[in-house]
Write an enzyme that holds these catalytic residues in place. Sequence first.
Site, PDB file in Angstrom:
ATOM      1  N   TYR A 140     -27.066  18.775  71.698  1.00 38.88           N
ATOM      2  CA  TYR A 140     -27.470  18.163  70.430  1.00 38.88           C
ATOM      3  C   TYR A 140     -28.967  17.844  70.376  1.00 38.88           C
ATOM      4  CZ  TYR A 140     -22.665  17.388  68.804  1.00 38.88           C
ATOM      5  OH  TYR A 140     -21.370  17.552  68.358  1.00 38.88           O
ATOM      6  N   LYS A 191     -18.644  21.812  83.009  1.00 41.29           N
ATOM      7  CA  LYS A 191     -18.406  23.253  83.159  1.00 41.29           C
ATOM      8  C   LYS A 191     -19.308  23.766  84.279  1.00 41.29           C
ATOM      9  CE  LYS A 191     -16.368  27.067  81.920  1.00 41.29           C
ATOM     10  NZ  LYS A 191     -14.948  27.328  82.220  1.00 41.29           N
ATOM     11  N   ASP A 223     -12.317  23.285  80.252  1.00 44.17           N
ATOM     12  CA  ASP A 223     -11.221  24.093  79.694  1.00 44.17           C
ATOM     13  C   ASP A 223      -9.867  23.582  80.196  1.00 44.17           C
ATOM     14  OD1 ASP A 223     -12.044  24.971  82.210  1.00 44.17           O
ATOM     15  OD2 ASP A 223     -11.912  27.107  81.758  1.00 44.17           O
ATOM     16  N   ASP A 247     -17.467  15.421  71.909  1.00 49.53           N
ATOM     17  CA  ASP A 247     -17.158  15.588  70.478  1.00 49.53           C
ATOM     18  C   ASP A 247     -15.807  16.294  70.335  1.00 49.53           C
ATOM     19  OD1 ASP A 247     -17.604  15.726  67.654  1.00 49.53           O
ATOM     20  OD2 ASP A 247     -18.183  17.822  67.907  1.00 49.53           O
ATOM     21  N   ASP A 251     -11.726  14.596  69.174  1.00 51.46           N
ATOM     22  CA  ASP A 251     -10.821  15.009  68.089  1.00 51.46           C
ATOM     23  C   ASP A 251      -9.456  15.363  68.677  1.00 51.46           C
ATOM     24  OD1 ASP A 251     -12.992  14.829  66.308  1.00 51.46           O
ATOM     25  OD2 ASP A 251     -12.415  16.638  65.220  1.00 51.46           O
TER      26      ASP A 251
HETATM   27  C1  IPM Z   1     -18.856  13.274  65.120  1.00 55.09           C
HETATM   28  C2  IPM Z   1     -19.305  14.405  64.230  1.00 55.09           C
HETATM   29  C3  IPM Z   1     -20.795  14.665  64.376  1.00 55.09           C
HETATM   30  C4  IPM Z   1     -21.035  15.085  65.818  1.00 55.09           C
HETATM   31  C5  IPM Z   1     -21.378  15.705  63.390  1.00 55.09           C
HETATM   32  C6  IPM Z   1     -21.072  15.342  61.963  1.00 55.09           C
HETATM   33  C7  IPM Z   1     -22.847  15.898  63.560  1.00 55.09           C
HETATM   34  O1  IPM Z   1     -18.540  15.557  64.488  1.00 55.09           O
HETATM   35  O2  IPM Z   1     -19.353  12.151  64.947  1.00 55.09           O
HETATM   36  O3  IPM Z   1     -17.968  13.479  65.949  1.00 55.09           O
HETATM   37  O4  IPM Z   1     -20.955  16.280  66.139  1.00 55.09           O
HETATM   38  O5  IPM Z   1     -21.318  14.204  66.623  1.00 55.09           O
HETATM   39 MN    MN Z   2     -16.847  15.186  65.825  1.00 52.88          MN
END
Ligand code: IPM
Ligand code: MN
Length: 356
Positions: A140, A191, A223, A247, A251
């Site tokens: 990032y 990784k 992975d 990130d 999720d």
């Molecule tokens: C998160 C989001 C952000 C990230 C994006 C929107 C830049 O996915 O907060 O998880 O990748 O950190």
């Molecule tokens: Mn995210």
Amino acid sequence: MRSPAVRLAVIAGDGIGPDVTTEALKVLDAVRPLLNSGISVEHLPYGAEHYLSTGVSISPGEMSRLGSEFDVILVGALGDPRVPGNEHARDILLGMRFKLDLYVNERPARLFDDRLTPLKGKSASDIDLVIFRENTEGLYAGIGGIFKQGTPDEIAIAEEVNTRRGVERIIRYAFEWGRSHAKTRVTMADKANAIPAHGLWRRAFEEIGEEYPEINRDTRYIDAMAMDLIRTPESFQVIVTGNLFGDILSDLASTLVGGLGIAPSANRNPGRVEMFEPVHGSAPPLAGKDRANPMAAILSLGMLLETVGEQDAASAVESAVRSAIAAGAVTADLGGSLGTRAVGDAIADRVRRSAK
Ligand code: IPM
Ligand code: MN
Ligand code: NAD
């Protein structure tokens, strides 16, 4: 006498951001009788609408004001189809993480109700973990760019930045958190088998981990880690990893406990302003339709309250969310039939009753 007010900045942002933030602020009002100190709220307009109408996402002065004039920030979400390059969201959201040096992205995944997990045979005691995502470097960092764009010779480069200092401080934070929460294992995902630079993570993890002899060190390749999170979530307590892997894993982890609609997060650097936000994005198709689940925003408020020393209020918020889930007072993503506002009301009512 009450202590001086905590200064809260609210950036509702885009899409469902305003929908869910309104409910979080409703819950904040309900919990006020339990607060030891006041909380003053200032709404800030940053988001796609502001960017499109002014041409400025957030100015350097406004960013530094966030760092100096507030104690905590609550964010809804950023991202709007009218800004396809997402540059305003990067300036505002990644801008806060990077420029305010909020190097810890804490993303818990705890199963509040066995009915919320899609995993067969797993229950609340099996899924209780927290991800510490490095939040200020990695892929990032924005180092790189695109050369000869739109031609057959196009070159797109993004460098991954791993500094000794950056890697060490997030690993140390994860071990310290593990120690203070009586955890027995910290897992690191990288990784290193394919990316030699990740050897830095392995070495730092071993060195720092030695200072915490009561905590087992566990290393995985990302992975296999993604697979194991689903197969054996009970083997994870504390996970520490880089920016992009964190990130993605967060999720995935949210899905083990009910989905993005219920996943809160904190962006931290203790002693500085700290920022709280749902893990989810702006979900444009749901925006303004009274359909988004406000629980991730409300639980993010809970994390904020705990951070500013308001334990009773934080517990009341979490208990109210648990109780609303148990009663089936939930949105469609959790299998219910209520709208965003009705879920906010259900939680605020429960908080109000506990505050009496
Ligand atoms: C998160 C989001 C952000 C990230 C994006 C929107 C830049 O996915 O907060 O998880 O990748 O950190
Ligand atoms: Mn995210
Ligand atoms: P998203 O998180 O907005 O949505 C992913 C899926 O989860 C969608 O199916 C959506 O309907 C569902 N969802 C998300 N939040 C929900 C909620 N509260 N209640 C019910 N369902 C919910 O991710 P996306 O679709 O990949 O991205 C949409 C926009 O959000 C993009 O512009 C993206 O860059 C941005 N984004 C912002 C943040 C942030 O502000 N922290 C995080 C992720 C994505």
